[in-house]
Scaffold this motif. Structure first.
Motif, PDB file in Angstrom:
ATOM      1  N   GLU A   1       0.826  -1.210   0.000  1.00  0.00           N
ATOM      2  CA  GLU A   1       0.000   0.000   0.000  1.00  0.00           C
ATOM      3  C   GLU A   1       0.864   1.267   0.000  1.00  0.00           C
ATOM      4  O   GLU A   1       0.624   2.191  -0.776  1.00  0.00           O
ATOM      5  N   GLU A   2       1.885   1.293   0.847  1.00  0.00           N
ATOM      6  CA  GLU A   2       2.778   2.456   0.913  1.00  0.00           C
ATOM      7  C   GLU A   2       3.534   2.643  -0.404  1.00  0.00           C
ATOM      8  O   GLU A   2       3.715   3.770  -0.867  1.00  0.00           O
ATOM      9  N   SER A   3       3.946   1.544  -1.001  1.00  0.00           N
ATOM     10  CA  SER A   3       4.701   1.608  -2.256  1.00  0.00           C
ATOM     11  C   SER A   3       3.857   2.187  -3.384  1.00  0.00           C
ATOM     12  O   SER A   3       4.311   3.066  -4.120  1.00  0.00           O
ATOM     13  N   TYR A   4       2.629   1.702  -3.515  1.00  0.00           N
ATOM     14  CA  TYR A   4       1.771   2.195  -4.597  1.00  0.00           C
ATOM     15  C   TYR A   4       1.374   3.653  -4.375  1.00  0.00           C
ATOM     16  O   TYR A   4       1.271   4.420  -5.332  1.00  0.00           O
ATOM     17  N   ARG A   5       1.196   4.060  -3.134  1.00  0.00           N
ATOM     18  CA  ARG A   5       0.901   5.464  -2.839  1.00  0.00           C
ATOM     19  C   ARG A   5       2.095   6.340  -3.208  1.00  0.00           C
ATOM     20  O   ARG A   5       1.944   7.397  -3.831  1.00  0.00           O
ATOM     21  N   LEU A   6       3.304   5.901  -2.846  1.00  0.00           N
ATOM     22  CA  LEU A   6       4.512   6.658  -3.191  1.00  0.00           C
ATOM     23  C   LEU A   6       4.698   6.733  -4.707  1.00  0.00           C
ATOM     24  O   LEU A   6       5.020   7.800  -5.243  1.00  0.00           O
ATOM     25  N   LEU A   7       4.485   5.636  -5.407  1.00  0.00           N
ATOM     26  CA  LEU A   7       4.624   5.647  -6.862  1.00  0.00           C
ATOM     27  C   LEU A   7       3.619   6.599  -7.504  1.00  0.00           C
ATOM     28  O   LEU A   7       3.971   7.359  -8.409  1.00  0.00           O
ATOM     29  N   ALA A   8       2.384   6.565  -7.045  1.00  0.00           N
ATOM     30  CA  ALA A   8       1.356   7.478  -7.584  1.00  0.00           C
ATOM     31  C   ALA A   8       1.756   8.925  -7.331  1.00  0.00           C
ATOM     32  O   ALA A   8       1.629   9.783  -8.218  1.00  0.00           O
ATOM     33  N   ASN A   9       2.256   9.207  -6.133  1.00  0.00           N
ATOM     34  CA  ASN A   9       2.707  10.574  -5.823  1.00  0.00           C
ATOM     35  C   ASN A   9       3.863  10.975  -6.724  1.00  0.00           C
ATOM     36  O   ASN A   9       3.889  12.086  -7.263  1.00  0.00           O
ATOM     37  N   ALA A  10       4.832  10.088  -6.886  1.00  0.00           N
ATOM     38  CA  ALA A  10       6.006  10.399  -7.715  1.00  0.00           C
ATOM     39  C   ALA A  10       5.583  10.722  -9.143  1.00  0.00           C
ATOM     40  O   ALA A  10       6.120  11.650  -9.752  1.00  0.00           O
ATOM     41  N   ILE A  11       4.629   9.987  -9.664  1.00  0.00           N
ATOM     42  CA  ILE A  11       4.153  10.258 -11.023  1.00  0.00           C
ATOM     43  C   ILE A  11       3.535  11.656 -11.076  1.00  0.00           C
ATOM     44  O   ILE A  11       3.767  12.412 -12.023  1.00  0.00           O
ATOM     45  N   ASN A  12       2.785  12.031 -10.055  1.00  0.00           N
ATOM     46  CA  ASN A  12       2.200  13.379 -10.003  1.00  0.00           C
ATOM     47  C   ASN A  12       3.263  14.457  -9.897  1.00  0.00           C
ATOM     48  O   ASN A  12       3.093  15.557 -10.422  1.00  0.00           O
ATOM     49  N   TRP A  13       4.368  14.168  -9.221  1.00  0.00           N
ATOM     50  CA  TRP A  13       5.433  15.151  -9.045  1.00  0.00           C
ATOM     51  C   TRP A  13       6.247  15.367 -10.320  1.00  0.00           C
ATOM     52  O   TRP A  13       6.985  16.348 -10.430  1.00  0.00           O
ATOM     53  N   LEU A  14       6.132  14.462 -11.273  1.00  0.00           N
ATOM     54  CA  LEU A  14       6.877  14.575 -12.529  1.00  0.00           C
ATOM     55  C   LEU A  14       6.177  15.503 -13.509  1.00  0.00           C
ATOM     56  O   LEU A  14       4.957  15.458 -13.655  1.00  0.00           O
ATOM     57  N   TYR A  15       6.973  16.313 -14.207  1.00  0.00           N
ATOM     58  CA  TYR A  15       6.451  17.069 -15.351  1.00  0.00           C
ATOM     59  C   TYR A  15       6.043  16.076 -16.433  1.00  0.00           C
ATOM     60  O   TYR A  15       6.654  15.006 -16.545  1.00  0.00           O
ATOM     61  N   PRO A  16       5.075  16.422 -17.272  1.00  0.00           N
ATOM     62  CA  PRO A  16       4.829  15.600 -18.465  1.00  0.00           C
ATOM     63  C   PRO A  16       6.125  15.501 -19.269  1.00  0.00           C
ATOM     64  O   PRO A  16       6.836  16.494 -19.444  1.00  0.00           O
ATOM     65  N   GLY A  17       6.454  14.319 -19.699  1.00  0.00           N
ATOM     66  CA  GLY A  17       7.724  14.088 -20.385  1.00  0.00           C
ATOM     67  C   GLY A  17       8.860  13.776 -19.442  1.00  0.00           C
ATOM     68  O   GLY A  17       9.973  13.465 -19.877  1.00  0.00           O
ATOM     69  N   GLY A  18       8.605  13.865 -18.123  1.00  0.00           N
ATOM     70  CA  GLY A  18       9.634  13.584 -17.124  1.00  0.00           C
ATOM     71  C   GLY A  18       9.995  12.110 -17.077  1.00  0.00           C
ATOM     72  O   GLY A  18       9.208  11.234 -17.445  1.00  0.00           O
ATOM     73  N   ILE A  19      11.191  11.834 -16.600  1.00  0.00           N
ATOM     74  CA  ILE A  19      11.732  10.471 -16.568  1.00  0.00           C
ATOM     75  C   ILE A  19      11.640   9.892 -15.156  1.00  0.00           C
ATOM     76  O   ILE A  19      11.940  10.570 -14.167  1.00  0.00           O
ATOM     77  N   LEU A  20      11.236   8.634 -15.086  1.00  0.00           N
ATOM     78  CA  LEU A  20      11.175   7.897 -13.820  1.00  0.00           C
ATOM     79  C   LEU A  20      12.115   6.708 -13.906  1.00  0.00           C
ATOM     80  O   LEU A  20      12.075   5.941 -14.869  1.00  0.00           O
ATOM     81  N   TYR A  21      12.986   6.583 -12.895  1.00  0.00           N
ATOM     82  CA  TYR A  21      13.816   5.391 -12.742  1.00  0.00           C
ATOM     83  C   TYR A  21      13.362   4.720 -11.458  1.00  0.00           C
ATOM     84  O   TYR A  21      13.277   5.362 -10.407  1.00  0.00           O
ATOM     85  N   LEU A  22      13.082   3.435 -11.542  1.00  0.00           N
ATOM     86  CA  LEU A  22      12.622   2.672 -10.387  1.00  0.00           C
ATOM     87  C   LEU A  22      13.342   1.339 -10.364  1.00  0.00           C
ATOM     88  O   LEU A  22      13.407   0.647 -11.384  1.00  0.00           O
ATOM     89  N   SER A  23      13.887   0.992  -9.200  1.00  0.00           N
ATOM     90  CA  SER A  23      14.483  -0.336  -9.043  1.00  0.00           C
ATOM     91  C   SER A  23      13.902  -0.976  -7.787  1.00  0.00           C
ATOM     92  O   SER A  23      13.598  -0.306  -6.797  1.00  0.00           O
ATOM     93  N   PHE A  24      13.720  -2.298  -7.882  1.00  0.00           N
ATOM     94  CA  PHE A  24      13.144  -3.077  -6.779  1.00  0.00           C
ATOM     95  C   PHE A  24      13.507  -4.540  -6.996  1.00  0.00           C
ATOM     96  O   PHE A  24      14.199  -4.877  -7.958  1.00  0.00           O
ATOM     97  N   MET A  25      13.033  -5.390  -6.106  1.00  0.00           N
ATOM     98  CA  MET A  25      13.379  -6.798  -6.176  1.00  0.00           C
ATOM     99  C   MET A  25      12.133  -7.656  -6.359  1.00  0.00           C
ATOM    100  O   MET A  25      11.077  -7.359  -5.813  1.00  0.00           O
ATOM    101  N   GLU A  26      12.323  -8.718  -7.122  1.00  0.00           N
ATOM    102  CA  GLU A  26      11.298  -9.728  -7.320  1.00  0.00           C
ATOM    103  C   GLU A  26      11.878 -11.011  -6.727  1.00  0.00           C
ATOM    104  O   GLU A  26      13.015 -11.369  -7.022  1.00  0.00           O
ATOM    105  N   GLY A  27      11.145 -11.672  -5.881  1.00  0.00           N
ATOM    106  CA  GLY A  27      11.693 -12.879  -5.271  1.00  0.00           C
ATOM    107  C   GLY A  27      10.773 -13.445  -4.220  1.00  0.00           C
ATOM    108  O   GLY A  27       9.573 -13.567  -4.436  1.00  0.00           O
ATOM    109  N   LYS A  28      11.346 -13.754  -3.080  1.00  0.00           N
ATOM    110  CA  LYS A  28      10.599 -14.391  -1.995  1.00  0.00           C
ATOM    111  C   LYS A  28       9.573 -13.456  -1.378  1.00  0.00           C
ATOM    112  O   LYS A  28       9.449 -12.297  -1.773  1.00  0.00           O
ATOM    113  N   LYS A  29       8.860 -13.931  -0.369  1.00  0.00           N
ATOM    114  CA  LYS A  29       7.814 -13.097   0.235  1.00  0.00           C
ATOM    115  C   LYS A  29       8.405 -12.081   1.204  1.00  0.00           C
ATOM    116  O   LYS A  29       9.528 -12.234   1.689  1.00  0.00           O
TER     117      LYS A  29
END
Length: 153
Positions: free
Chosen positions: A65-93
């Protein structure tokens, strides 16, 4: 990372980290930058404020929940045409894990790359590149690091 970005092209850099040590290091590497010791869950910037946002392995310490809220906020903080770099991990629980860089267990959350990709696209980000890189853990398991480069529509 701020040092590398600034060396490539001098720019205004705003950085946030929960670790005072990381903020001190950033300030020493890029004295012209604005760096804050703050919880990223409490950030508040105006809409269309940044040309680029770098989120390097920060959502891995947040709940879904916190991650998706932060991502939504970050998208709003970007200018149109702005670049987003995101890194995370896929794996265990998700859960608390000991690491080579901390004596105390740290919370780690793992995400499905296709789910994050779908969220970003449905919120106005065009995926420019998505890279998966396997990381061999000490216990023999494999964690996949995911790096996404996107552009706000």
């Amino acid at each position: 990372m701020a040092k590398q970005l600034f060396a490539a092209k001098p720019m205004q850099i705003t950085g946030v980290d929960l670790s005072e040590e990381m903020v001190k290091l950033a300030r020493s590497n890029v004295p012209a930058g604005d760096f804050y010791t703050q919880d990223i869950r409490k950030l508040d910037f105006p809409r269309d404020h940044f040309n680029a946002i770098v989120m390097s392995f920060c959502i891995v310490h947040l709940s879904d929940e916190e991650s998706y809220r932060l991502l939504a906020n970050a998208i709003n903080w970007l200018y149109p045409g702005g670049i987003l770099y995101l890194s995370f991990m896929e794996g265990k629980k998700a859960g608390f894990e000991t690491t080579s860089f901390s004596e105390e267990p740290i919370y780690f959350n793992y995400f499905k790359g296709n789910v994050i990709e779908k969220f970003l696209v449905s919120n106005g980000i065009t995926i420019l590149q998505m890279v998966r890189q396997n990381y061999n853990e000490l216990d023999g398991s494999v964690t996949t690091d995911i790096f996404i480069f996107g552009k706000k529509d």
